[in-house]
Design a protein around this motif. Structure first.
Motif, PDB file in Angstrom:
ATOM      1  N   LEU A 171     -10.495  53.093   5.501  1.00 17.75           N
ATOM      2  CA  LEU A 171     -10.000  53.938   4.415  1.00 17.75           C
ATOM      3  C   LEU A 171      -8.536  54.309   4.608  1.00 17.75           C
ATOM      4  O   LEU A 171      -7.750  54.302   3.660  1.00 17.75           O
ATOM      5  CB  LEU A 171     -10.851  55.208   4.304  1.00 17.75           C
ATOM      6  N   SER A 172      -8.160  54.636   5.838  1.00 18.62           N
ATOM      7  CA  SER A 172      -6.781  55.014   6.123  1.00 18.62           C
ATOM      8  C   SER A 172      -5.818  53.863   5.870  1.00 18.62           C
ATOM      9  O   SER A 172      -4.718  54.064   5.350  1.00 18.62           O
ATOM     10  CB  SER A 172      -6.654  55.497   7.570  1.00 18.62           C
ATOM     11  N   ALA A 173      -6.239  52.655   6.213  1.00 17.62           N
ATOM     12  CA  ALA A 173      -5.393  51.488   5.957  1.00 17.62           C
ATOM     13  C   ALA A 173      -5.199  51.280   4.460  1.00 17.62           C
ATOM     14  O   ALA A 173      -4.135  50.858   4.009  1.00 17.62           O
ATOM     15  CB  ALA A 173      -6.006  50.246   6.592  1.00 17.62           C
ATOM     16  N   ALA A 174      -6.218  51.622   3.685  1.00 19.03           N
ATOM     17  CA  ALA A 174      -6.147  51.427   2.225  1.00 19.03           C
ATOM     18  C   ALA A 174      -5.371  52.541   1.518  1.00 19.03           C
ATOM     19  O   ALA A 174      -4.609  52.275   0.603  1.00 19.03           O
ATOM     20  CB  ALA A 174      -7.561  51.336   1.646  1.00 19.03           C
ATOM     21  N   ASP A 175      -5.568  53.798   1.957  1.00 23.19           N
ATOM     22  CA  ASP A 175      -4.948  54.897   1.206  1.00 23.19           C
ATOM     23  C   ASP A 175      -3.841  55.638   1.951  1.00 23.19           C
ATOM     24  O   ASP A 175      -3.202  56.527   1.398  1.00 23.19           O
ATOM     25  CB  ASP A 175      -6.004  55.894   0.722  1.00 23.19           C
ATOM     26  N   ARG A 223      -3.991  57.804   4.357  1.00 22.50           N
ATOM     27  CA  ARG A 223      -4.292  59.167   4.786  1.00 22.50           C
ATOM     28  C   ARG A 223      -4.566  59.213   6.286  1.00 22.50           C
ATOM     29  O   ARG A 223      -5.162  58.293   6.841  1.00 22.50           O
ATOM     30  CB  ARG A 223      -5.507  59.709   4.038  1.00 22.50           C
ATOM     31  N   PRO A 224      -4.174  60.295   6.952  1.00 22.41           N
ATOM     32  CA  PRO A 224      -4.423  60.422   8.394  1.00 22.41           C
ATOM     33  C   PRO A 224      -5.911  60.549   8.719  1.00 22.41           C
ATOM     34  O   PRO A 224      -6.711  60.974   7.883  1.00 22.41           O
ATOM     35  CB  PRO A 224      -3.700  61.713   8.778  1.00 22.41           C
ATOM     36  N   ALA A 246      -4.447  60.706  13.767  1.00 24.12           N
ATOM     37  CA  ALA A 246      -3.821  59.396  13.880  1.00 24.12           C
ATOM     38  C   ALA A 246      -3.430  58.862  12.511  1.00 24.12           C
ATOM     39  O   ALA A 246      -4.177  59.019  11.541  1.00 24.12           O
ATOM     40  CB  ALA A 246      -4.760  58.417  14.570  1.00 24.12           C
ATOM     41  N   LEU A 247      -2.257  58.227  12.468  1.00 23.42           N
ATOM     42  CA  LEU A 247      -1.796  57.537  11.263  1.00 23.42           C
ATOM     43  C   LEU A 247      -0.726  56.538  11.661  1.00 23.42           C
ATOM     44  O   LEU A 247       0.257  56.905  12.306  1.00 23.42           O
ATOM     45  CB  LEU A 247      -1.239  58.515  10.229  1.00 23.42           C
ATOM     46  N   ASN A 248      -0.931  55.293  11.281  1.00 21.46           N
ATOM     47  CA  ASN A 248       0.053  54.223  11.495  1.00 21.46           C
ATOM     48  C   ASN A 248       0.587  54.170  12.923  1.00 21.46           C
ATOM     49  O   ASN A 248       1.790  54.078  13.148  1.00 21.46           O
ATOM     50  CB  ASN A 248       1.225  54.373  10.521  1.00 21.46           C
ATOM     51  N   ALA A 276       0.496  64.038   6.731  1.00 31.33           N
ATOM     52  CA  ALA A 276      -0.293  63.677   5.544  1.00 31.33           C
ATOM     53  C   ALA A 276       0.547  63.588   4.280  1.00 31.33           C
ATOM     54  O   ALA A 276       0.106  63.018   3.283  1.00 31.33           O
ATOM     55  CB  ALA A 276      -1.413  64.690   5.328  1.00 31.33           C
ATOM     56  N   ARG A 277       1.746  64.131   4.320  1.00 29.86           N
ATOM     57  CA  ARG A 277       2.603  64.145   3.146  1.00 29.86           C
ATOM     58  C   ARG A 277       2.996  62.726   2.769  1.00 29.86           C
ATOM     59  O   ARG A 277       3.470  61.973   3.607  1.00 29.86           O
ATOM     60  CB  ARG A 277       3.864  64.960   3.435  1.00 29.86           C
TER      61      ARG A 277
END
Length: 138
Positions: A65-69, A71-72, A117-119, A135-136
């Motif tokens: 989901l995070s890869a698609a949208d 979001r963290p 986690a994000l990217n 998240a921004r």
């Protein structure tokens, strides 16, 4: 069924304490004490309940989901005071995050919780403002 009891167990115990202690005070003709004790335990039961926050997903689902949208992902554990503090602080923005309960998904290998986690960026025990900034969009 054990998953449901595990998720609701603490809330159920706290609500039972609210009824028991509040009822005992009420039986002693102390309505103010009854109301205060009932309110105290009932509020805590609500705060730690699954109603307060979005449902958790598996680590694999969160990564997809995070890869698609974009979001963290927030890795957390029930009964972790730092996790609950972060979840409470982010309650208004909780829907903009993917939540992974590491207690329910052993494949979610993180060293400490809460972790966001994000990217490729991982924040351990972050402040709510740091998570909001991550998240921004943009």
């Amino acid at each position: 069924m054990s998953h449901l009891l595990g998720r609701w167990g603490l809330s159920g115990v706290l609500f039972a304490l609210a009824v028991a202690y509040g009822g005992a005070r009420l039986a002693d003709s102390r309505p103010v004490g009854a109301l205060l004790l009932f309110g105290f335990f009932a509020v805590i039961a609500f705060v730690v309940s699954p109603w307060m926050f979005p449902r958790s997903v598996s680590a694999a689902e969160a990564e997809r989901l995070s890869a698609a949208d974009g979001r963290p992902i927030v890795y957390w554990r029930l009964r972790c005071p730092w996790c609950l503090r972060l979840r409470w602080a982010l309650r208004g923005e909780a829907g903009r995050l993917h939540w992974v309960d590491i207690g329910m998904d052993p494949s979610a290998a993180v060293e400490a919780v809460p972790a966001v986690a994000l990217n490729g960026t991982t924040l351990v025990n972050p402040t709510a403002s740091a998570v909001r900034a991550l998240a921004r969009p943009g």
